[in-house]
Design an enzyme around this catalytic site. Structure first.
Site, PDB file in Angstrom:
ATOM      1  CD  GLU A 409      -2.865  -1.394   0.313  1.00 31.18           C
ATOM      2  OE1 GLU A 409      -2.915  -0.586  -0.631  1.00 31.18           O
ATOM      3  OE2 GLU A 409      -3.627  -2.365   0.413  1.00 31.18           O
ATOM      4  N   GLY A 410       2.036   1.165  -0.605  1.00 31.37           N
ATOM      5  CA  GLY A 410       2.985   2.285  -0.615  1.00 31.37           C
ATOM      6  C   GLY A 410       3.904   2.164   0.585  1.00 31.37           C
TER       7      GLY A 410
END
Length: 601
Positions: A409-410
């Site tokens: 998710e980054g």
């Protein structure tokens, strides 16, 4: 209704410059009867189907992961965020967070499969799909008849997601696109029915999204299952497309809109990932307390030793803070969605804009809670000692599973820079007034400080004043960096990271204090001494981090009189009038944990 929400709910990022009252935030103590019933049914599913079978997940039983997902689908758990019109339960944002929280605590393998399917595997269609696309795909995904996967990352395109090389070429008759390229780290690839695939059409600046059915003889092949540090039974494969046909009507949203879809999907994924780290912490803490109560050394349970008690107190405090901040932000998002719908927006548009509004908070939570769950699991191993290092206890798998949360998710580094970058952009657009408050801080630094003795007789009076001072410290440090580097600040990543750490601690500490203040007004201070202790302990740790990161920043970009002035300001903004007794606070917290033999807040 929209007007009421506008008055009581701060916009995304405004927590930094606007005072929030405890009555205006949502806390885990505010769950409705319906939400508590949903929580209990999810816990029952996990305790019956997932937790007793941890060894199957750890032995890479991918078929069992798929089987467990089907059972979750039969119970309706895969459709909690899906509108009723498409076969889902149509629950509000807080309820979907609650399900994500409690379904994720037993093993990261199932948690990842669940999150990838319900989030990035289904959500892009519900939020960006045409009516025909939603009718065709979403009911099957909501029921668990089909499973979804999300193909964005490539060997050369990770954090720089828009640099992907996968190509989509329109066929001569204009009926379909042919997709060719390689994707990697694709969760659920081994058993998915539908891929959300991102590819570039021609020389477009931005990628485009497609809905691609995983059918035989359509140029789709896969690598072997990846051998991973953790989340071992989460199916993770490379996926290869060779002139794979996808009908033109399966383009998701518009041409070139793929990067926007990917970024907005990640915003939702970030706050849901924070939620997915919470019950893992609760279970690690409870397991650690129980072991510490049972383990006898020197004729004494190790839960009575100060070194162990300090660890338990810190673990519980981080978890309590994570809960406080996650559900505060979730309700803010839900209220924004409701307000937009009341103003006439479609559910799709309302949810997209509602989450986008709080993208700063989503990044903050992703970083803070993913790092807390790793620290919690690490201390869990330490409390178990040599047994913690053994596969016979659940601590080592919890530690391995936690490690991925700081990457997907980054990465946390990307999210740290995003949080500050987005805040500055909001200020430039006039959505958050940073300039006015930053100027006032500058004036305050030039003035003579007050030497009056304040009245701190009310609960959290000094702590709330301290949070206000930490906000001034952020405005001073970030404002000084913006003044020096202007639009080139993006190139100074270490300063952005330090500023972000200050921002994170402010949001987490304030959320914890406001939750506890609200609880005190409801229950009375005498009944919640442990929660009060956790709020004070978390703030003390936050002040330490702000002091360190603020100093690091100031001495790196300021010189001479400016540096001396800012360092003096930092000391002023991080100074307690009455220092808390840290050992005493930890003792209050741990005594409750040990007596209850579990995480009990």
């Amino acid at each position: 209704m929209a007007d009421t929400i506008e008055k009581n709910v701060t916009r995304g990022g405004q927590f930094l410059v606007k005072e929030t009252k405890c009555e205006d935030i949502f806390t885990p103590e505010d769950f409705s009867e319906e939400q508590l019933m949903m929580r209990d049914s999810v816990k029952e599913f996990v305790d019956k189907e997932i937790w007793p079978n941890k060894n199957r997940f750890e032995s890479k039983d991918y078929a069992f992961t798929e089987e467990s997902m089907r059972k979750a689908g039969e119970l309706g758990l895969l459709g909690v965020a899906v509108p009723e019109a498409y076969g889902g339960l149509g629950m509000g944002f807080v309820s979907t967070m609650l399900v994500c929280d409690y379904i994720s605590g037993a093993t990261g393998s199932f948690s990842t499969a669940f999150g990838a399917h319900t989030g990035i595997g289904t959500m892009p269609i519900t939020l960006y799909g045409t009516e025909e696309q939603k009718q065709k795909y979403v009911p099957k995904l909501a029921s668990g008849e089909w499973f979804g996967a999300y193909c964005l990352t490539e060997p050369g395109a990770g954090s720089d997601a828009n640099s992907g090389k996968t190509k989509a070429v329109l066929s001569e008759d204009g009926t379909h696109y042919k997709i060719t390229g390689q994707k990697m780290w694709i969760s659920n690839a081994g058993f998915c029915s539908v891929f959300i695939v991102f590819a570039r059409i021609g020389d477009d600046k931005n990628i485009t999204g497609f809905i691609l059915e995983n059918t035989a003889d359509n140029g789709i092949s896969m690598g072997e299952e990846e051998h991973k540090l953790g989340i071992r039974a989460s199916s993770t494969r490379q996926v290869f497309f060779s002139e794979t046909k996808v009908p033109v009507e399966n383009m998701l949203s518009e041409r070139g809109n793929g990067f926007k879809i990917a970024m907005n999907a990640l915003n939702v994924g970030r706050i849901k990932l924070a939620a997915a780290c919470l019950d893992a912490q609760r279970r690690v803490i409870s397991g650690s307390v129980q072991y510490a109560n049972e383990r006898i050394q020197f004729n004494t349970a190790i839960s009575q030793f100060g070194a162990i008690r300090a660890k338990l107190a810190e673990m519980a405090t981080s978890c309590y803070a994570g809960e406080s901040a996650s559900y505060r932000a979730a309700k803010d998002i839900e209220d924004r969605i409701i307000a937009r719908e009341a103003e006439g927006s479609s559910h799709q548009e309302a949810e997209l804009k509602g989450v986008e509004e709080y993208a700063i908070e989503c990044s903050i939570l992703k970083v803070a809670v993913s790092e807390d769950v790793q620290n919690c699991a690490d201390e869990g191993i330490q409390i178990f000692g040599g047994m913690g290092f053994s596969e016979d206890t659940p601590m080592e798998s919890a530690w391995r599973d936690a490690r991925i949360a700081r990457i997907y998710e980054g990465t946390n580094e990307i999210n740290r820079m995003l949080s500050v970058g987005m805040l500055i952009k909001k200020a430039m657009k006039g959505h958050v007034d940073l300039l006015g408050p930053a100027s006032k801080v500058q004036e305050e630094l030039m003035g003579i400080p007050s030497f009056d003795t304040p009245d701190y007789s009310e609960l959290f009076a000094e702590e709330k004043e301290m949070v206000g001072k930490l906000k001034k410290a952020f405005l001073m440090v970030a404002g000084g960096a913006v003044q020096k580097y202007g639009p080139d600040l993006d190139a100074h990543q270490q300063l952005l990271m330090a500023a972000s750490d200050i921002l994170i601690e402010i949001y987490m500490a304030e959320s914890t204090i406001l939750r506890t203040e609200k609880l005190a007004k409801k229950e009375g201070e005498a009944k919640i001494q442990e929660q009060i202790a956790m709020a004070k302990l978390y703030l003390y740790q936050a002040v330490d981090i702000v002091t360190q990161k603020g100093k690091e920043s100031i001495i790196s970009f300021a010189e001479g009189d400016e540096q001396r002035m800012m360092l003096m300001g930092l000391r002023r903004f991080t100074k307690y009038t009455n220092m808390p007794n840290i050992v005493g606070l930890r003792e209050i917290i741990t005594s409750k944990l040990v007596a209850e033999n579990q995480y009990c807040f």
